[in-house]
Design a protein around this motif. Structure first.
Motif, PDB file in Angstrom:
ATOM      1  N   UNK A   1       4.234  -0.914  -1.091  1.00 46.96           N
ATOM      2  CA  UNK A   1       4.912  -1.810  -0.593  1.00 46.96           C
ATOM      3  C   UNK A   1       4.109  -3.170  -0.123  1.00 46.96           C
ATOM      4  N   UNK A   2       2.157  -3.105  -1.041  1.00 45.05           N
ATOM      5  CA  UNK A   2       1.126  -3.794  -0.930  1.00 45.05           C
ATOM      6  C   UNK A   2       0.987  -5.195  -2.258  1.00 45.05           C
ATOM      7  N   UNK A   3       1.088  -6.392  -1.526  1.00 44.49           N
ATOM      8  CA  UNK A   3       0.524  -7.227  -2.118  1.00 44.49           C
ATOM      9  C   UNK A   3      -0.409  -6.994  -3.253  1.00 44.49           C
ATOM     10  N   UNK A   4      -0.276  -7.214  -4.518  1.00 48.61           N
ATOM     11  CA  UNK A   4      -1.537  -7.322  -5.569  1.00 48.61           C
ATOM     12  C   UNK A   4      -2.816  -8.233  -5.296  1.00 48.61           C
ATOM     13  N   UNK A   5      -3.688  -7.150  -4.960  1.00 53.60           N
ATOM     14  CA  UNK A   5      -4.469  -8.287  -5.190  1.00 53.60           C
ATOM     15  C   UNK A   5      -5.213  -8.197  -4.410  1.00 53.60           C
ATOM     16  N   UNK A   6      -5.198  -6.793  -2.725  1.00 52.00           N
ATOM     17  CA  UNK A   6      -5.223  -6.208  -1.624  1.00 52.00           C
ATOM     18  C   UNK A   6      -6.061  -4.869  -2.401  1.00 52.00           C
ATOM     19  N   UNK A   7      -7.417  -5.381  -1.327  1.00 57.03           N
ATOM     20  CA  UNK A   7      -7.382  -3.737  -1.494  1.00 57.03           C
ATOM     21  C   UNK A   7      -7.903  -2.833  -0.241  1.00 57.03           C
ATOM     22  N   UNK A   8      -7.414  -1.303  -0.681  1.00 56.47           N
ATOM     23  CA  UNK A   8      -6.793  -0.955   0.351  1.00 56.47           C
ATOM     24  C   UNK A   8      -7.413   0.383   0.590  1.00 56.47           C
ATOM     25  N   UNK A   9      -7.085   1.799   1.015  1.00 56.17           N
ATOM     26  CA  UNK A   9      -7.737   2.558   1.204  1.00 56.17           C
ATOM     27  C   UNK A   9      -6.625   3.685   1.783  1.00 56.17           C
ATOM     28  N   UNK A  10      -6.702   4.961   1.440  1.00 56.20           N
ATOM     29  CA  UNK A  10      -6.224   6.039   2.359  1.00 56.20           C
ATOM     30  C   UNK A  10      -6.964   7.144   3.521  1.00 56.20           C
TER      31      UNK A  10
END
Length: 124
Positions: free
Chosen positions: A83-92
């Motif tokens: 549920x994060x917009x496209x183009x965002x860089x994330x990690x877990x």
């Protein structure tokens, strides 16, 4: 001298892990994560209950946007809603009840359908 001491400490720690058969906790980076398409977050090793933090984004000062705690000891996956917009860089980040933790590599959310409620991130 410091480097040799550090190497010795690491080698002894590695032997201790091998001797007790414990597997280090690792989290796998998803090959693909699309906006609004469920993504499997998987991990290996560790013991006890698991606590999954993320996604973490630099847009949120690296802090987790969601927390999924108390995952059973025999569970090694979590299906994330993405549920994060496209183009965002994330990690877990995954942690076990012994305090061991591991981070996934950063990955980019890819475009997908817009049929879910996306978390609002400020780009200040």
């Amino acid at each position: 001298m410091f480097s040799k001491s550090l190497s010795l400490v690491c080698a002894i720690a590695g032997l201790a892990v091998s001797a007790f058969g414990a597997k280090p906790l690792t989290i796998n980076t998803p090959a693909v994560a699309q906006q609004c398409v469920p993504t499997n977050i998987t991990w290996n090793g560790g013991s006890g209950l698991f606590f999954l933090l993320g996604p973490c984004s630099l847009l949120n000062d690296g802090h987790p946007l969601q927390e999924f705690g108390g995952l059973p000891a025999d569970q090694r996956f979590f299906v994330w809603e993405t549920n994060i917009p496209a183009g965002i860089i994330v990690n877990f980040n995954i942690a076990d009840e012994n305090g061991d933790s591991a981070d996934s590599a950063p990955f980019v959310i890819q475009p997908g359908p817009s049929n879910c409620t996306l978390l609002q991130l400020s780009q200040t």
